[in-house]
Design a protein around this motif. Sequence first.
Motif, mmCIF file in Angstrom:
data_model
loop_
_atom_site.group_PDB
_atom_site.id
_atom_site.type_symbol
_atom_site.label_atom_id
_atom_site.label_comp_id
_atom_site.label_asym_id
_atom_site.label_seq_id
_atom_site.Cartn_x
_atom_site.Cartn_y
_atom_site.Cartn_z
ATOM 1 N N ARG A 1 0.937 -0.994 0.147
ATOM 2 C CA ARG A 1 -0.024 -0.008 -0.077
ATOM 3 C C ARG A 1 0.990 1.220 -0.056
ATOM 4 N NH1 ARG A 1 -3.234 -1.367 4.358
ATOM 5 N NH2 ARG A 1 -4.455 -2.717 3.089
ATOM 6 N N GLU A 2 1.695 1.259 0.839
ATOM 7 C CA GLU A 2 3.022 2.290 0.623
ATOM 8 C C GLU A 2 3.297 2.531 -0.631
ATOM 9 O OE1 GLU A 2 6.471 4.075 3.474
ATOM 10 O OE2 GLU A 2 6.353 1.842 3.008
ATOM 11 N N LEU A 3 3.898 1.578 -1.235
ATOM 12 C CA LEU A 3 4.329 1.706 -2.691
ATOM 13 C C LEU A 3 3.409 2.096 -3.738
ATOM 14 C CD1 LEU A 3 6.774 -1.404 -3.072
ATOM 15 C CD2 LEU A 3 7.528 1.104 -3.058
ATOM 16 N N ILE A 4 2.128 1.688 -3.517
ATOM 17 C CA ILE A 4 1.100 2.299 -4.390
ATOM 18 C C ILE A 4 0.951 3.607 -4.024
ATOM 19 C CG2 ILE A 4 -1.255 1.898 -4.864
ATOM 20 C CD1 ILE A 4 -0.885 -1.047 -4.160
ATOM 21 N N LEU A 5 0.983 4.102 -2.775
ATOM 22 C CA LEU A 5 0.523 5.394 -2.631
ATOM 23 C C LEU A 5 1.519 6.445 -3.152
ATOM 24 C CD1 LEU A 5 -1.110 7.641 -1.127
ATOM 25 C CD2 LEU A 5 0.084 7.148 0.984
ATOM 26 N N ASN A 6 2.951 6.047 -2.791
ATOM 27 C CA ASN A 6 4.123 6.750 -3.108
ATOM 28 C C ASN A 6 4.378 6.894 -4.712
ATOM 29 O OD1 ASN A 6 4.802 7.367 -0.413
ATOM 30 N ND2 ASN A 6 6.317 5.510 -0.555
ATOM 31 N N THR A 7 3.945 5.685 -5.432
ATOM 32 C CA THR A 7 3.865 5.816 -6.894
ATOM 33 C C THR A 7 3.056 6.853 -7.589
ATOM 34 O OG1 THR A 7 4.695 3.503 -6.849
ATOM 35 C CG2 THR A 7 3.735 4.499 -9.071
ATOM 36 N N PRO B 1 -1.569 8.449 -12.663
ATOM 37 C CA PRO B 1 -1.650 7.235 -13.252
ATOM 38 C C PRO B 1 -3.004 6.289 -13.139
ATOM 39 C CG PRO B 1 -0.681 7.090 -11.198
ATOM 40 C CD PRO B 1 -1.009 8.641 -11.533
ATOM 41 N N THR B 2 -3.095 5.357 -14.067
ATOM 42 C CA THR B 2 -4.026 4.424 -14.044
ATOM 43 C C THR B 2 -3.472 3.391 -13.040
ATOM 44 O OG1 THR B 2 -3.091 3.037 -15.647
ATOM 45 C CG2 THR B 2 -4.700 4.819 -16.487
ATOM 46 N N ALA B 3 -4.509 2.442 -12.729
ATOM 47 C CA ALA B 3 -3.989 1.258 -11.991
ATOM 48 C C ALA B 3 -2.883 0.378 -12.800
ATOM 49 C CB ALA B 3 -5.212 0.528 -11.540
ATOM 50 N N ASP B 4 -3.047 0.333 -13.741
ATOM 51 C CA ASP B 4 -2.199 -0.811 -14.782
ATOM 52 C C ASP B 4 -0.747 0.086 -14.668
ATOM 53 O OD1 ASP B 4 -1.592 -2.864 -16.274
ATOM 54 O OD2 ASP B 4 -1.390 -1.243 -18.050
ATOM 55 N N THR B 5 -0.712 1.595 -14.783
ATOM 56 C CA THR B 5 0.497 2.310 -14.781
ATOM 57 C C THR B 5 1.272 1.948 -13.463
ATOM 58 O OG1 THR B 5 -0.415 3.855 -16.259
ATOM 59 C CG2 THR B 5 1.556 4.461 -15.098
ATOM 60 N N VAL B 6 0.600 2.260 -12.534
ATOM 61 C CA VAL B 6 0.840 1.886 -11.049
ATOM 62 C C VAL B 6 1.579 0.493 -10.841
ATOM 63 C CG1 VAL B 6 0.510 1.759 -8.337
ATOM 64 C CG2 VAL B 6 -0.527 3.500 -10.043
ATOM 65 N N TYR B 7 0.716 -0.459 -11.161
ATOM 66 C CA TYR B 7 1.240 -1.900 -11.313
ATOM 67 C C TYR B 7 2.684 -2.092 -12.032
ATOM 68 C CZ TYR B 7 1.196 -6.988 -12.638
ATOM 69 O OH TYR B 7 1.557 -8.058 -13.071
ATOM 70 N N ARG C 1 6.277 -3.253 -10.077
ATOM 71 C CA ARG C 1 6.643 -4.680 -10.312
ATOM 72 C C ARG C 1 8.131 -4.859 -9.967
ATOM 73 N NH1 ARG C 1 4.833 -8.005 -14.673
ATOM 74 N NH2 ARG C 1 5.699 -9.581 -13.428
ATOM 75 N N GLY C 2 9.019 -3.736 -10.313
ATOM 76 C CA GLY C 2 10.382 -4.063 -10.107
ATOM 77 C C GLY C 2 10.702 -4.163 -8.706
ATOM 78 N N GLN C 3 9.958 -3.360 -7.775
ATOM 79 C CA GLN C 3 10.322 -3.703 -6.399
ATOM 80 C C GLN C 3 9.597 -4.727 -5.677
ATOM 81 O OE1 GLN C 3 9.986 0.111 -4.548
ATOM 82 N NE2 GLN C 3 10.085 1.192 -6.661
ATOM 83 N N LEU C 4 8.161 -4.989 -6.189
ATOM 84 C CA LEU C 4 7.607 -6.223 -5.566
ATOM 85 C C LEU C 4 6.897 -6.878 -6.942
ATOM 86 C CD1 LEU C 4 5.225 -4.280 -3.152
ATOM 87 C CD2 LEU C 4 7.079 -5.756 -2.671
ATOM 88 N N PRO C 5 8.156 -7.899 -7.150
ATOM 89 C CA PRO C 5 7.736 -8.791 -8.698
ATOM 90 C C PRO C 5 6.464 -9.650 -8.236
ATOM 91 C CG PRO C 5 9.935 -9.227 -7.605
ATOM 92 C CD PRO C 5 9.295 -8.083 -6.708
ATOM 93 N N GLY D 1 -4.621 -7.150 -9.292
ATOM 94 C CA GLY D 1 -5.927 -7.252 -8.421
ATOM 95 C C GLY D 1 -5.382 -6.414 -7.243
ATOM 96 N N THR D 2 -4.227 -6.746 -6.699
ATOM 97 C CA THR D 2 -3.975 -6.096 -5.351
ATOM 98 C C THR D 2 -3.936 -4.540 -5.581
ATOM 99 O OG1 THR D 2 -2.700 -8.105 -4.499
ATOM 100 C CG2 THR D 2 -2.011 -5.882 -3.489
ATOM 101 N N VAL D 3 -3.248 -4.119 -6.543
ATOM 102 C CA VAL D 3 -2.933 -2.727 -6.865
ATOM 103 C C VAL D 3 -4.409 -2.109 -6.725
ATOM 104 C CG1 VAL D 3 -2.261 -1.145 -8.500
ATOM 105 C CG2 VAL D 3 -0.760 -3.045 -8.033
ATOM 106 N N TYR D 4 -5.344 -2.693 -7.659
ATOM 107 C CA TYR D 4 -6.854 -2.131 -7.921
ATOM 108 C C TYR D 4 -7.470 -2.046 -6.295
ATOM 109 C CZ TYR D 4 -7.790 -2.192 -12.817
ATOM 110 O OH TYR D 4 -7.379 -1.905 -14.135
ATOM 111 N N ARG D 5 -7.396 -3.108 -5.554
ATOM 112 C CA ARG D 5 -7.883 -3.164 -4.133
ATOM 113 C C ARG D 5 -7.293 -2.123 -3.433
ATOM 114 N NH1 ARG D 5 -7.614 -8.720 -5.154
ATOM 115 N NH2 ARG D 5 -5.596 -8.743 -3.993
#
Length: 133
Positions: free
Chosen positions: A7-13, A21-27, A31-35, A40-44
């Motif tokens: 969640r922290e990485l998603i928020l920071n991104t 960004p879109t959810a896909d862009t965030v994903y 992915r490089g940091q959390l392969p 679905g996790t990003v969307y949620r």
Amino acid sequence: MKYSRQRELILNTVAQTPVHPTADTVYHAIRGQLPNISLGTVYRNLKLLSELGVLRRIPVPSSSDRFDARISPHDHMICEHCGQVFDVELEALTGLAQIVKDKTGFAVSSHSLMIQGTCKDCQIKIQKERGKR
């Protein structure tokens, strides 16, 4: 809300991406940091963060929702050519809620304005393409 590294990485991104960004862009960005992270996790998490008011969800007609870490009141512009979403603050909209109430009696709790058009970069590209013909 419980802490989670995802969640922290998603928020920071989202906070570090100025074009909403879109959810896909965030994903793809994390992915490089959390392969092992799933889309679905990003969307949620984006849904949860926007429901809690930590992020702002920007519905885009005929496209994917965008996300904004800037939650203070402001409006947006979308380029119909490249799809980028930009912040815009218009003094002309200051007092809009009161104007609507005075004219109609409707009490505005919030508003969201999406201005569609062509960004400066795309205008330049279009002009260059027209000049090549």
